[in-house]
Write an enzyme that holds these catalytic residues in place. Structure first.
Site, short mmCIF file in Angstrom:
data_model
loop_
_atom_site.label_atom_id
_atom_site.label_comp_id
_atom_site.label_asym_id
_atom_site.label_seq_id
_atom_site.Cartn_x
_atom_site.Cartn_y
_atom_site.Cartn_z
N HIS A 85 0.82 -1.22 0.00
CA HIS A 85 0.00 0.00 0.00
C HIS A 85 0.85 1.26 0.00
CE1 HIS A 85 0.00 -0.14 4.58
NE2 HIS A 85 -0.08 1.17 4.44
N ASP A 221 1.19 -7.68 2.23
CA ASP A 221 1.28 -6.24 1.96
C ASP A 221 2.74 -5.78 1.82
OD1 ASP A 221 0.84 -3.55 1.78
OD2 ASP A 221 -0.46 -3.41 3.53
N SER A 650 3.78 2.28 8.41
CA SER A 650 3.55 1.33 7.33
C SER A 650 4.88 1.08 6.62
CB SER A 650 2.56 1.91 6.32
OG SER A 650 1.29 1.92 6.88
N1 ASP Z 1 -2.39 0.46 7.83
C1 ASP Z 1 -2.03 1.67 8.45
C2 ASP Z 1 -1.96 2.77 7.44
O1 ASP Z 1 -2.26 2.54 6.32
C3 ASP Z 1 -0.84 1.56 9.27
C4 ASP Z 1 -1.23 1.91 10.65
O2 ASP Z 1 -1.78 2.98 10.83
O3 ASP Z 1 -1.01 1.12 11.55
O4 ASP Z 1 -1.66 3.89 7.69
#
Ligand code: ASP
Length: 715
Positions: A85, A221, A650
């Site tokens: 991501h 991911d 991330s």
């Molecule tokens: N998945 C989160 C993000 O996309 C990562 C997190 O905030 O722990 O920012």
């Protein structure tokens, strides 16, 4: 009475920072604050192994990726690992219906196939220093807030100029604890960062929005990039003959896996937390701001989803935008639910009450902080009105393209003011080029549907007397006719009509732009917001900041034996904890790891979030996991631990007690998303992608095992 006292004490202990596992610590202060505790919890490294000014340390392998994520260097040839991501917009940018890297993945099979990403950066930290004394030079306790700010800014400029003079570094100074402390970061930013590989979305985004922010999780991911440098190993703009960057340090990779109770730490760039918020601010977030933003995004997403499902070009073109809108939509939803469930506002109130009680021995201080709290209350009662206006501005009025493009056009017009005709032409030609690209995949029908829906939500959400006058005039002229208003806007405005706009840009016609209907609407919107919202909002913000500065300073004095950590602000931090499952609700316990078996159980060929390609099913059927299998014979995918992380973490490396890479951080669990405001060790967990699964995908699934030759695997 006694019972009440015990409850109060519990609340206070609970809310005080730096309980086990909580905290995002500055690496250069580890020795002083955390080393002992880290060792007690199983860490085998010294503080100096993690951060050292004079010698190579783990910090030399930690990268801020693209300004908002983290990545880690895992080879001596500048290979870096981050999340799918985090690489998503780069991957999407290289994708088209013919070369659909989002769906099918992408792997460079040699260096010449790696893909360039203009604008993508990789930043390393050279050094960190406390410069509080220097920043405060020439100020005193009686300096007014306004003068203080000006004097400090001047000092910061000098400090930055001094440390960057005659070298190739950059630097910035950030306030910590609301300006009680100032820290200098000296950095080195690489600008040639190439895409090496990304798995297909069915791996990298498995579970989609349904599983995002959730545990148990089966998302692979990750994506890989490589940092390039010039021949002297220095940062340089992209050039064909740049060479792979030779880092001071690259991480070794542990193939041993983890078990419950193991020490772990996360080294990265957490974005933003607000752990010291006053109760009224938590109330505003939980009851006003989060619900407003969630509702606005939900509407936009449902429209996008419909159009993206119906058209492949639209699906690819809007994928990155959709993903980022959806990510925080879901995060805010989890956050407000978590805050409610844990009764966050009342907990804060109890804490504040106790804090005042503790000041009883010093009546003057007690009175001072009673006043501070009263000021908080009165400021927040006004602030929340502006906050709502601002939420509608960001999430609603800037949710459709007529407005977004008009705002960009305003910047363009401003940038050519006073310039020669030749320079003006050049700027306009640049804008024409990027707009030509934009219009290739622009979905006007979708944009119009969003515009109409946003106008309607604006009309229903913002009181008439607080609306942008020009927009409200349209509402008065055409009551409840949002489609009709949209038609007028989208038929007339050049910004959503390719030929009209490109023509205006080719003839560099500022007058045509300024006469545009959407331009005028944007101008009155920005004027309204500048005069009636932003000015007030930032003024109150500064006043609140001054109160928080006093409050956080006093907290550290009242609770002298406690360790306090500063809120995240996109600077390098260490957080540490243990691998641990959790109990999301009564009667349920979540195990600390997931396996490929679980991914197979989730498979649903009719739901594109849960599709699995045949090759993965083959590998699963044959149990062809090679050296990536766990001792238990399964292929582990993700695990949870008690590390205190947030957005920006991330892609961060998750390290074991010896500092070896065991995985890549990518998310948090649903029940604990409120950790940005209130961390609860029972329920807050970070989610890590097990590095063995990452290597399995690279080697067994993608056939890019040659990359493993660059890595140091520890068996
Ligand atoms: N998945 C989160 C993000 O996309 C990562 C997190 O905030 O722990 O920012």
């Amino acid at each position: 009475m006694m019972k009440k006292f015990v409850i109060l004490l519990l609340v206070v202990c609970y809310l005080l920072p730096a309980k086990a596992d909580e905290g995002m610590w500055l690496p250069f202060l580890l020795q002083q604050l955390n080393e002992k505790d880290m060792k007690k919890n199983g860490c085998k490294l010294s503080a100096k192994d993690i951060y050292d000014v004079n010698n190579t340390s783990l910090k030399d392998a930690i990268v801020q990726f693209g300004g908002g994520c983290t990545a880690e260097i895992i080879s001596d040839k500048g290979l870096i690992l981050t999340n799918h991501h985090c690489g998503y917009s780069s991957i999407a940018g290289h994708s088209s219906v013919d070369k659909d890297y989002l769906t099918n993945g992408f792997w460079a099979m040699n260096a010449s196939e790696e893909l360039t990403n203009p604008g993508l950066t990789a930043m390393l930290i050279v050094r960190i220093e406390d410069v509080t004394a220097q920043v405060n030079e020439g100020t005193s306790a009686t300096t007014s807030d306004k003068d203080l700010e000006a004097l400090q800014q001047k000092k910061i400029k000098e400090i930055v100029a001094n440390v960057t003079k005659g070298n190739k570094y950059e630097a910035f100074v950030r306030p910590f604890f609301y300006g009680n402390q100032f820290i200098l970061f000296i950095t080195q930013t690489f600008k040639d960062v190439r895409l090496v590989g990304a798995p297909p979305s069915f791996i990298g985004k498995f579970g989609g929005d349904t599983d995002n922010w959730m545990w148990p999780r089966h998302t692979g991911d990750f994506s890989m990039f490589r940092i390039y440098a010039d021949k002297n190993n220095e940062p340089a703009e992209y050039a064909k003959d740049n060479v792979p960057f030779k880092p001071k340090k690259s991480l070794s990779i542990s193939m041993k896996g983890v078990k419950e109770g193991d020490f772990t730490m996360v080294y990265g760039f957490p974005g933003r937390t607000q752990e010291y918020l006053f109760s009224d601010a938590v109330d505003m977030t939980m009851n006003d701001s989060d619900p407003t933003k969630v509702a606005l995004r939900e509407k936009r997403l449902s429209i996008m989803n419909r159009f993206m499902k119906a058209n492949d070009t639209t699906r690819i073109a809007y994928a990155a935008n959709y993903a980022s809108v959806a990510n925080y939509w879901k995060k805010w939803m989890g956050e407000m639910q978590g805050l409610k469930k844990f009764d966050a506002v009342n907990k804060k109130k109890e804490f504040e009450k106790k804090f005042i009680e503790l000041l009883s021995t010093d009546p003057a201080e007690k009175e001072k902080f009673n006043n501070v709290f009263n000021d908080f209350r009165s400021l927040y009662s006004i602030y929340r009105v502006f906050q709502k206006q601002l939420d509608y501005y960001n999430e609603c009025l800037l949710g459709f393209n007529a407005m977004i493009a008009a705002r960009a056009a305003e910047k363009l017009v401003a940038s050519v003011k006073g310039k020669s005709d030749e320079d003006k032409q050049k700027e306009f030609a640049k804008a024409a080029e990027s707009n030509e690209k934009f219009f290739k995949t622009y979905n006007k029908a979708m944009d119009k549907t969003i515009c109409s829906a946003m106008l309607e939500m604006y009309a229903n959400g913002i009181d008439k007397n607080l609306r942008v006058f020009a927009i409200d005039s349209l509402f008065m002229l055409y009551p409840n006719k949002y489609d009709f208003i949209t038609d007028i806007l989208y038929n007339q405005s050049m910004f959503v009509n390719k030929d009209k706009y490109l023509n205006a840009l080719k003839t560099a016609s500022v007058a045509d732009i300024e006469n545009d209907i959407a331009y005028k609407l944007w101008k009155s919107t920005s004027k309204y917001y500048n005069n009636n919202v932003l000015f007030q909002y930032t003024t109150i913000d500064a006043q609140l900041n001054a109160l928080y500065k006093k409050y956080t300073d006093k907290l550290t004095k009242v609770y002298k034996d406690k360790k306090f950590y500063p809120d995240a602000n996109s600077t390098l931090r260490i957080t540490y904890g243990k691998v641990k499952g959790y109990k999301p609700r009564d009667g349920v316990y979540y195990n600390y790891f997931t396996t490929l078996d679980g991914m197979m159980e989730k498979e649903n060929p009719n739901d594109d979030e849960f599709i699995i390609f045949p090759k993965m099913k083959d590998l699963y059927a044959k149990k062809d996991y090679g050296k990536y299998a766990d001792k238990d014979g399964t292929l582990h995918m993700s695990f949870v631990a008690t590390n205190h992380t947030t957005g920006g973490n991330s892609g961060s490396p998750v390290l074991n007690a010896k500092g070896e890479l065991i995985g890549t951080n990518y998310d948090r669990v649903w029940e604990g998303t409120m950790s940005d405001i209130m961390y609860n060790p029972n329920i807050c967990r970070n989610i890590t992608l097990d590095v063995r699964y990452t290597l399995f995908v690279i080697d067994k699934y993608a056939g890019a095992g040659y990359l493993l030759n660059e890595m140091k695997l520890i068996q």
